[in-house]
Design an enzyme around this catalytic site. Structure first.
Site, PDB file in Angstrom:
ATOM      1  N   ARG A   1     -12.304  -3.818  -6.823  1.00 52.58           N
ATOM      2  CA  ARG A   1     -11.992  -4.502  -5.520  1.00 52.58           C
ATOM      3  C   ARG A   1     -13.435  -5.009  -4.526  1.00 52.58           C
ATOM      4  O   ARG A   1     -14.037  -4.260  -4.459  1.00 52.58           O
ATOM      5  CB  ARG A   1     -11.362  -3.624  -4.281  1.00 52.58           C
ATOM      6  CG  ARG A   1      -9.951  -4.224  -4.403  1.00 52.58           C
ATOM      7  CD  ARG A   1      -9.285  -3.682  -3.610  1.00 52.58           C
ATOM      8  NE  ARG A   1      -9.782  -2.735  -2.677  1.00 52.58           N
ATOM      9  CZ  ARG A   1      -9.196  -2.145  -1.049  1.00 52.58           C
ATOM     10  NH1 ARG A   1      -8.101  -2.810  -1.015  1.00 52.58           N
ATOM     11  NH2 ARG A   1     -10.190  -0.786  -0.690  1.00 52.58           N
TER      12      ARG A   1
ATOM     13  N   PHE B   1       0.576  -1.043  -0.264  1.00 55.07           N
ATOM     14  CA  PHE B   1      -0.062  -0.449   0.443  1.00 55.07           C
ATOM     15  C   PHE B   1       0.703   1.137   0.077  1.00 55.07           C
ATOM     16  O   PHE B   1       2.278   1.440   0.098  1.00 55.07           O
ATOM     17  CB  PHE B   1      -1.174   0.078   1.410  1.00 55.07           C
ATOM     18  CG  PHE B   1      -1.717   1.228   1.616  1.00 55.07           C
ATOM     19  CD1 PHE B   1      -3.280   1.292   0.723  1.00 55.07           C
ATOM     20  CD2 PHE B   1      -1.573   2.171   2.264  1.00 55.07           C
ATOM     21  CE1 PHE B   1      -3.667   1.707   0.928  1.00 55.07           C
ATOM     22  CE2 PHE B   1      -2.767   3.314   2.080  1.00 55.07           C
ATOM     23  CZ  PHE B   1      -3.901   2.930   1.350  1.00 55.07           C
TER      24      PHE B   1
ATOM     25  N   ASP C   1       2.157  -5.004   8.162  1.00 54.11           N
ATOM     26  CA  ASP C   1       0.732  -3.915   8.442  1.00 54.11           C
ATOM     27  C   ASP C   1      -0.069  -5.174   8.292  1.00 54.11           C
ATOM     28  O   ASP C   1      -0.502  -5.597   6.942  1.00 54.11           O
ATOM     29  CB  ASP C   1       0.525  -3.023   7.370  1.00 54.11           C
ATOM     30  CG  ASP C   1       0.530  -2.073   7.355  1.00 54.11           C
ATOM     31  OD1 ASP C   1      -0.960  -2.461   7.215  1.00 54.11           O
ATOM     32  OD2 ASP C   1       0.477  -1.756   7.095  1.00 54.11           O
TER      33      ASP C   1
ATOM     34  N   TYR D   1      -9.750   0.931  11.272  1.00 52.14           N
ATOM     35  CA  TYR D   1     -11.277   1.649  10.403  1.00 52.14           C
ATOM     36  C   TYR D   1     -11.808   0.267   9.332  1.00 52.14           C
ATOM     37  O   TYR D   1     -12.349   0.763   8.830  1.00 52.14           O
ATOM     38  CB  TYR D   1     -11.595   2.772  10.476  1.00 52.14           C
ATOM     39  CG  TYR D   1     -10.200   3.152   9.086  1.00 52.14           C
ATOM     40  CD1 TYR D   1      -9.983   2.576   7.503  1.00 52.14           C
ATOM     41  CD2 TYR D   1      -9.639   4.001   9.805  1.00 52.14           C
ATOM     42  CE1 TYR D   1      -9.423   3.081   6.718  1.00 52.14           C
ATOM     43  CE2 TYR D   1      -8.193   3.926   8.776  1.00 52.14           C
ATOM     44  CZ  TYR D   1      -8.311   3.154   6.910  1.00 52.14           C
ATOM     45  OH  TYR D   1      -6.358   3.719   6.898  1.00 52.14           O
ATOM     46  N   LYS D   2     -11.827  -0.621   8.847  1.00 50.96           N
ATOM     47  CA  LYS D   2     -11.674  -1.606   7.734  1.00 50.96           C
ATOM     48  C   LYS D   2     -12.494  -2.663   8.705  1.00 50.96           C
ATOM     49  O   LYS D   2     -13.622  -2.674   9.031  1.00 50.96           O
ATOM     50  CB  LYS D   2     -10.557  -1.675   7.279  1.00 50.96           C
ATOM     51  CG  LYS D   2      -9.814  -0.919   6.258  1.00 50.96           C
ATOM     52  CD  LYS D   2      -8.239  -1.192   5.777  1.00 50.96           C
ATOM     53  CE  LYS D   2      -7.751   0.099   5.233  1.00 50.96           C
ATOM     54  NZ  LYS D   2      -6.061   0.182   4.619  1.00 50.96           N
TER      55      LYS D   2
HETATM   56  C1  LIG Z   1      -5.679   1.384   4.924  1.00 49.10           C
HETATM   57  C2  LIG Z   1      -4.155   0.995   4.668  1.00 49.10           C
HETATM   58  C3  LIG Z   1      -3.477   1.978   5.108  1.00 49.10           C
HETATM   59  C4  LIG Z   1      -3.896   3.126   6.330  1.00 49.10           C
HETATM   60  O1  LIG Z   1      -3.829   4.639   6.441  1.00 49.10           O
HETATM   61  P1  LIG Z   1      -3.432   5.499   6.776  1.00 49.10           P
HETATM   62  O2  LIG Z   1      -2.087   6.333   7.620  1.00 49.10           O
HETATM   63  O3  LIG Z   1      -5.000   5.285   8.426  1.00 49.10           O
HETATM   64  O4  LIG Z   1      -4.200   6.657   5.766  1.00 49.10           O
HETATM   65  C5  LIG Z   1      -1.729   1.559   5.641  1.00 49.10           C
HETATM   66  N1  LIG Z   1      -0.898   0.767   5.489  1.00 49.10           N
HETATM   67  C6  LIG Z   1      -2.256  -0.621   4.787  1.00 49.10           C
HETATM   68  C7  LIG Z   1      -1.222  -1.717   4.236  1.00 49.10           C
HETATM   69  C8  LIG Z   1      -3.659   0.269   4.515  1.00 49.10           C
HETATM   70  O5  LIG Z   1      -4.622  -1.258   4.192  1.00 49.10           O
END
Ligand SMILES: *Cc1c(COP(=O)(O)O)cnc(C)c1O
Length: 389
Positions: A364, A126, A193, A218-219
């Site tokens: 997705r 990501f 992560d 938040y997921k």
């Molecule tokens: C959703 C997600 C994030 C989100 O990062 P934020 O700092 O909350 O915007 C980071 N890394 C991964 C792998 C994600 O899936």
């Protein structure tokens, strides 16, 4: 064909031991919500809790609520609730700041422990993790090495390796125990992560000897928009870690207002500034939905739902229109490659099937096992077939 699939969906929903958990959420009628891997649905208990936090704790308790209502220790207390969902003993997880900030924090802590001069980052990560890894490397005088999880470029210079547990685009799930062991064999620290795996499958951070982990809430954890993220540090490393954002809330005596810094003992040293009380306590209420939930059953349902969705797509959507990108080893989402994916997703959303689009050509669909039904998976495939017809 659809009749068979409808009967199959009905039978699977009837047999679903987790079906009652849907009542723990507030979902709009008629919407098939397949974006819980981006923003989880609203747990039913959250609005009243937030109203209470605002009206009573803040409105009436005022500053007394920092200790009177337990605001001050909420990052550690809620961290322990998340620890229980990711296979960690208490005292190793703290909640606060965004995942992005925690990626930076964890990588710098790992590099400082190691003293080596290369940071390896998942080449498919990501994007934010990659950006922060680049900055962490620059700040610590390291070289940043991009490597695919299948071919980590580990050397005797590797300080830390940052990996996504689940590929955010394809949904592929990486082998945490094997990769962590390989990283350890190279004398490096593993930073995972968990944004796309926590709440979707059982995790065993302690058992797998993971060094550092971060993730968002938040997921699949349904903490709400902007809910604070978490950071895990293995207990035996905690006394030695030196974090790069040593704010007053991580100080050994935060109210002593000392001029000099000395870290708190334990996981409190991972904090930085004033906690995000309202969103923290919204998350706290959201975590109530996990009461009595067995994560092995969640995983079984997730695999069954995603398999059934793929079966429906194969049965209903012309094979030349979409390609399933997600392998068997997966988190809780299915990614389909499709020409004109962005316009297709817009049409799906208009037809009340909410997934998301990721460039260049990916549709997705996230399957949050606590509130989705097999009938939803079938409905989504039917609408995809209609939109592509
Ligand atoms: C959703 C997600 C994030 C989100 O990062 P934020 O700092 O909350 O915007 C980071 N890394 C991964 C792998 C994600 O899936």
């Amino acid at each position: 064909m659809t009749v068979d699939l409808a009967a199959q969906a009905a039978a699977a929903d009837d047999a679903d031991e987790l079906a009652h958990l849907r009542d723990r959420f507030t979902l709009p009628d008629g919407v098939v919500y397949l974006d819980g891997n981006s923003l989880g649905a609203l747990p039913a208990g959250v609005p009243d809790r937030v109203a209470d936090v605002v009206r009573e704790q803040w409105g009436k308790g005022l500053i007394g609520s920092w200790f009177g209502a337990g605001w001050w220790e909420a990052p550690e207390r809620i961290g322990d609730r998340i620890a229980a969902l990711i296979g960690a003993a208490p005292g190793q997880v703290v909640v606060g700041d965004s995942t992005s900030v925690n990626v930076f924090r964890a990588l710098v802590m790992a590099q400082r422990l190691s003293g080596r001069d290369e940071i390896v980052v998942d080449a498919t990560t990501f994007p934010t993790d990659g950006y922060l890894a680049e900055s962490a490397a620059k700040m610590t005088g390291c070289t940043l090495v991009a490597a695919h999880p299948r071919e980590l470029k580990l050397t005797d210079r590797t300080a830390a390796v940052l990996l996504n547990h689940v590929d955010f685009r394809s949904g592929e799930l990486w082998d945490m125990p094997a990769l962590t062991a390989a990283i350890h064999d190279a004398g490096a620290y593993a930073v995972w992560d968990l944004s796309h795996s926590a709440g979707a499958l059982p995790l065993a951070l302690d058992a797998h000897g993971v060094d550092f982990a971060v993730g968002c809430t938040y997921k699949y954890l349904n903490g709400g928009p902007g809910a604070p993220a978490y950071c895990y540090v293995r207990a035996d490393l905690l006394p030695r870690v030196e974090q790069p954002l040593p704010g007053w809330c991580s100080h050994g005596d935060p109210f002593g207002m000392e001029a000099g810094y000395r870290p708190a003992t334990g996981v409190t040293r991972l904090r930085t500034g004033t906690p995000e009380v309202i969103s923290l306590l919204a998350l706290d209420a959201a975590l109530d939905v996990w009461e009595g939930v067995d994560l092995a059953a969640v995983r079984a349902k997730s695999l069954a739902l995603t398999s059934f969705f793929v079966e429906c797509v194969h049965a209903l959507v012309p094979a030349e229109r979409v390609t399933v990108l997600t392998p068997q080893a997966r988190g809780s989402q299915i990614a389909l490659a499709c020409d004109g994916a962005e316009a297709v997703m817009n049409a799906l959303i208009k037809a009340q099937v909410v997934g998301d689009y990721r460039p260049p050509d990916v549709l997705r669909f996230g399957f949050a096992p606590l509130y989705l039904r097999f009938a939803d998976a079938l409905r989504a495939a039917e609408v995809i077939a209609q939109v592509l017809a």
